[in-house]
Motif scaffolding. Sequence first.
Motif, PDB file in Angstrom:
ATOM      1  N   GLY A 292       0.785  -1.230   0.000  1.00  0.00           N
ATOM      2  CA  GLY A 292       0.000   0.000   0.000  1.00  0.00           C
ATOM      3  C   GLY A 292       0.807   1.264   0.000  1.00  0.00           C
ATOM      4  O   GLY A 292       0.834   2.009  -0.965  1.00  0.00           O
ATOM      5  N   GLY A 293       1.476   1.553   1.089  1.00  0.00           N
ATOM      6  CA  GLY A 293       2.129   2.846   1.238  1.00  0.00           C
ATOM      7  C   GLY A 293       3.456   2.967   0.531  1.00  0.00           C
ATOM      8  O   GLY A 293       4.084   4.020   0.614  1.00  0.00           O
ATOM      9  N   ARG A 294       3.939   1.935  -0.131  1.00  0.00           N
ATOM     10  CA  ARG A 294       5.252   1.980  -0.750  1.00  0.00           C
ATOM     11  C   ARG A 294       5.288   3.058  -1.820  1.00  0.00           C
ATOM     12  O   ARG A 294       4.453   3.106  -2.723  1.00  0.00           O
ATOM     13  N   LYS A 295       6.281   3.962  -1.724  1.00  0.00           N
ATOM     14  CA  LYS A 295       6.493   5.061  -2.661  1.00  0.00           C
ATOM     15  C   LYS A 295       5.268   5.970  -2.767  1.00  0.00           C
ATOM     16  O   LYS A 295       4.997   6.581  -3.799  1.00  0.00           O
ATOM     17  N   GLY A 296       4.502   6.030  -1.693  1.00  0.00           N
ATOM     18  CA  GLY A 296       3.361   6.935  -1.700  1.00  0.00           C
ATOM     19  C   GLY A 296       2.221   6.481  -2.588  1.00  0.00           C
ATOM     20  O   GLY A 296       1.409   7.291  -3.023  1.00  0.00           O
ATOM     21  N   ARG A 297       2.160   5.174  -2.892  1.00  0.00           N
ATOM     22  CA  ARG A 297       1.165   4.682  -3.829  1.00  0.00           C
ATOM     23  C   ARG A 297      -0.263   4.875  -3.317  1.00  0.00           C
ATOM     24  O   ARG A 297      -1.181   5.072  -4.098  1.00  0.00           O
ATOM     25  N   ARG A 298      -0.442   4.784  -1.983  1.00  0.00           N
ATOM     26  CA  ARG A 298      -1.799   4.911  -1.458  1.00  0.00           C
ATOM     27  C   ARG A 298      -2.358   6.291  -1.745  1.00  0.00           C
ATOM     28  O   ARG A 298      -3.498   6.431  -2.201  1.00  0.00           O
ATOM     29  N   PHE A 299      -1.545   7.318  -1.519  1.00  0.00           N
ATOM     30  CA  PHE A 299      -2.001   8.683  -1.777  1.00  0.00           C
ATOM     31  C   PHE A 299      -2.206   8.911  -3.270  1.00  0.00           C
ATOM     32  O   PHE A 299      -3.200   9.503  -3.700  1.00  0.00           O
ATOM     33  N   LEU A 300      -1.273   8.399  -4.091  1.00  0.00           N
ATOM     34  CA  LEU A 300      -1.403   8.554  -5.538  1.00  0.00           C
ATOM     35  C   LEU A 300      -2.620   7.808  -6.067  1.00  0.00           C
ATOM     36  O   LEU A 300      -3.261   8.257  -7.019  1.00  0.00           O
ATOM     37  N   GLY A 301      -2.923   6.667  -5.464  1.00  0.00           N
ATOM     38  CA  GLY A 301      -4.098   5.919  -5.893  1.00  0.00           C
ATOM     39  C   GLY A 301      -5.379   6.694  -5.651  1.00  0.00           C
ATOM     40  O   GLY A 301      -6.302   6.667  -6.475  1.00  0.00           O
ATOM     41  N   LYS A 302      -5.439   7.404  -4.510  1.00  0.00           N
ATOM     42  CA  LYS A 302      -6.627   8.217  -4.231  1.00  0.00           C
ATOM     43  C   LYS A 302      -6.740   9.372  -5.230  1.00  0.00           C
ATOM     44  O   LYS A 302      -7.831   9.686  -5.704  1.00  0.00           O
ATOM     45  N   LEU A 303      -5.594   9.998  -5.533  1.00  0.00           N
ATOM     46  CA  LEU A 303      -5.623  11.078  -6.519  1.00  0.00           C
ATOM     47  C   LEU A 303      -6.075  10.572  -7.882  1.00  0.00           C
ATOM     48  O   LEU A 303      -6.831  11.242  -8.591  1.00  0.00           O
ATOM     49  N   LYS A 304      -5.611   9.388  -8.250  1.00  0.00           N
ATOM     50  CA  LYS A 304      -5.997   8.825  -9.540  1.00  0.00           C
ATOM     51  C   LYS A 304      -7.493   8.544  -9.583  1.00  0.00           C
ATOM     52  O   LYS A 304      -8.151   8.784 -10.592  1.00  0.00           O
ATOM     53  N   ALA A 305      -8.033   8.031  -8.473  1.00  0.00           N
ATOM     54  CA  ALA A 305      -9.467   7.756  -8.431  1.00  0.00           C
ATOM     55  C   ALA A 305     -10.277   9.037  -8.578  1.00  0.00           C
ATOM     56  O   ALA A 305     -11.298   9.066  -9.265  1.00  0.00           O
ATOM     57  N   LEU A 306      -9.813  10.123  -7.936  1.00  0.00           N
ATOM     58  CA  LEU A 306     -10.520  11.396  -8.052  1.00  0.00           C
ATOM     59  C   LEU A 306     -10.420  11.980  -9.456  1.00  0.00           C
ATOM     60  O   LEU A 306     -11.356  12.609  -9.946  1.00  0.00           O
ATOM     61  N   GLY A 307      -9.255  11.776 -10.094  1.00  0.00           N
ATOM     62  CA  GLY A 307      -9.054  12.349 -11.424  1.00  0.00           C
ATOM     63  C   GLY A 307      -9.485  11.453 -12.557  1.00  0.00           C
ATOM     64  O   GLY A 307      -9.305  11.814 -13.731  1.00  0.00           O
ATOM     65  N   ARG A 308     -10.048  10.286 -12.234  1.00  0.00           N
ATOM     66  CA  ARG A 308     -10.443   9.346 -13.286  1.00  0.00           C
ATOM     67  C   ARG A 308     -11.463   9.927 -14.261  1.00  0.00           C
ATOM     68  O   ARG A 308     -11.328   9.738 -15.477  1.00  0.00           O
ATOM     69  N   PRO A 309     -12.500  10.659 -13.805  1.00  0.00           N
ATOM     70  CA  PRO A 309     -13.441  11.252 -14.775  1.00  0.00           C
ATOM     71  C   PRO A 309     -12.752  12.215 -15.742  1.00  0.00           C
ATOM     72  O   PRO A 309     -13.046  12.206 -16.943  1.00  0.00           O
ATOM     73  N   LEU A 310     -11.840  13.038 -15.233  1.00  0.00           N
ATOM     74  CA  LEU A 310     -11.118  13.960 -16.115  1.00  0.00           C
ATOM     75  C   LEU A 310     -10.231  13.195 -17.090  1.00  0.00           C
ATOM     76  O   LEU A 310     -10.077  13.597 -18.248  1.00  0.00           O
ATOM     77  N   GLU A 311      -9.679  12.089 -16.620  1.00  0.00           N
ATOM     78  CA  GLU A 311      -8.832  11.270 -17.484  1.00  0.00           C
ATOM     79  C   GLU A 311      -9.654  10.691 -18.638  1.00  0.00           C
ATOM     80  O   GLU A 311      -9.195  10.656 -19.793  1.00  0.00           O
TER      81      GLU A 311
END
Length: 585
Positions: A295-314
Amino acid sequence: MTMDTLLPQLGTLSVQIPVIWASAGVVLSLLVISAAVFVRIFQDRHDRDAFVTIVCVLALSSLLATVCLLPVDIALVSITTNNATGLKKEWADVETVARIVQQLKIVYYSLYSLDAAMCLLIIPFAYFWYEEWDVDTSAWQRIKGALKYSLCFVAFIFILMTVGLFIPVANDTKGHWDLDYFKKLLLANNGERILTFIVGALLCVGILPYVCYTAPGLALTPMVYIKSIPGASTASSSASVHEDLIFNRERQRMIEAKYGGSTTANFTSKDRREMESLQREERTLVRRERIAEEGGRKGRRFLGKLKALGRPLEIIFGIFVLVVSLSVVTSMLLTSVDKSKNSVCGNRCGYILAKINLFNPINWLFVTASNFFPADYVLALLLVLLLFVGSVVGAAFVGIRFLWVSLFKIQTGHTKPQGMLLATVILTLMVLAINYAITMIIAPQYAHYGGQKFCNNTLTGDLFLDCSQNPELIVFCSESAPQYICTPTVVSTFINRVTLNFPFFGAFAFWGQFAFIGVYTITLLIGLIKTPRLRNMSDDEDDEIDEEESLLRESSRGADWENIRGQSGRSTTYGINGRGSREDV
């Protein structure tokens, strides 16, 4: 005209040209930085060579500058015409226009010569320089070895120059060829003939990777954003990996149940190979699941949340890219059909078109934007960027292949130096084909004359008549327009010179556009139905490789990698010389 009215125009000239060249300098600086970043991202993190890196950066900067010089070319010739009157501006006399064109020719010919030298001489030398590396080999020995193997490329260049010097060019000017535009394209200078032939030959070679890489890449680029492509997006979720692992183990149980739990010795050869493949995949999935669960390796957990929020824009951005790519391919199809039906000389001149007969949406957009420089410059850069990114995506999906044999994979952080050099050559050849496509197919009117207009007063025969009072007589320039009013761009002149003097180059490049459209259409339909897979760019695999390499470094501390393997080889301990590869792992 009085001096009071002439000075403002001269002042405009003195400001416009430096501003255009200054903007080109800024863009060139950004291109060099982008090329360096591109090489840095894709080259192997554990196997680098400084000379190879420098060559790749210089080659990529040169090829990008070649294409991105097109908007500068168009802007410089466009400012010579007053579109309100349909005449040349007062300051745009014959000498001034000739000086502007000559400056552009010097830059273009220098870039084309550099591109050819990179493809045929410098990159092959760098390739063999890297291959000659050994622990006991000196720099001078590597240079001699690289020069020895590069002699065949020197001989190839000599053959191209000889053929380009003596091969007959088209000199027939019958029929429609008596237009001033076509007369100016006929070669009289041997130096231009040689360069034209070499670029034409490289253009035809570049059509092949252009069709095989750029076409599928352009179709798959929007899919990277619209669909969740394994390997093209960020790390797969733990749940997704777990589902793949369950499916894998279920398939293994089905095969074992087929033979009543007996040993693999009783399996058929087909089932045995499938079982071995499933077991290897299971080990990979287990490691991937463990990494994903951290989960937290290399900040992936935080990046995963950002990706989920930005998925509609993507997704919205992916749809936008899809619409743009469809518009580009539609424009290519319309222009190609127009050329095949209405070219003034057909395959005798590479299907040069005197005027556009079918509406081209991309061409219309660019011609309209050319009245608001640098709007057209930005659009042209975005178009070049889209095609270049499409080429990179296509190379990542397909890989560097010879027929069905995969030679190297293009993947972030794990592309070998040899793969980077070959990818640079392929991209250089593709960019030559992209340059042809933009100039001749995608936006021909914009690429030839920009927003230039002339007074089409054919009724009175007065070509110097001011049509400001009759705006309906002012039309866009074309090949049939008076050439002392309409100044063609240098790049269009050069490419048309290739296709007119060596028609077989033009015909091959032209029909290659239909192959491009066909490959794009097939790839797009398949991508819409079935999600493509790009596992070689997976962040999870990067982590697995890093983890394995870390274990290797720990286990090999104080011992040679050669001794661990129990065989001779080029690679030694990562901690000793930094050379290693994924294949060694």
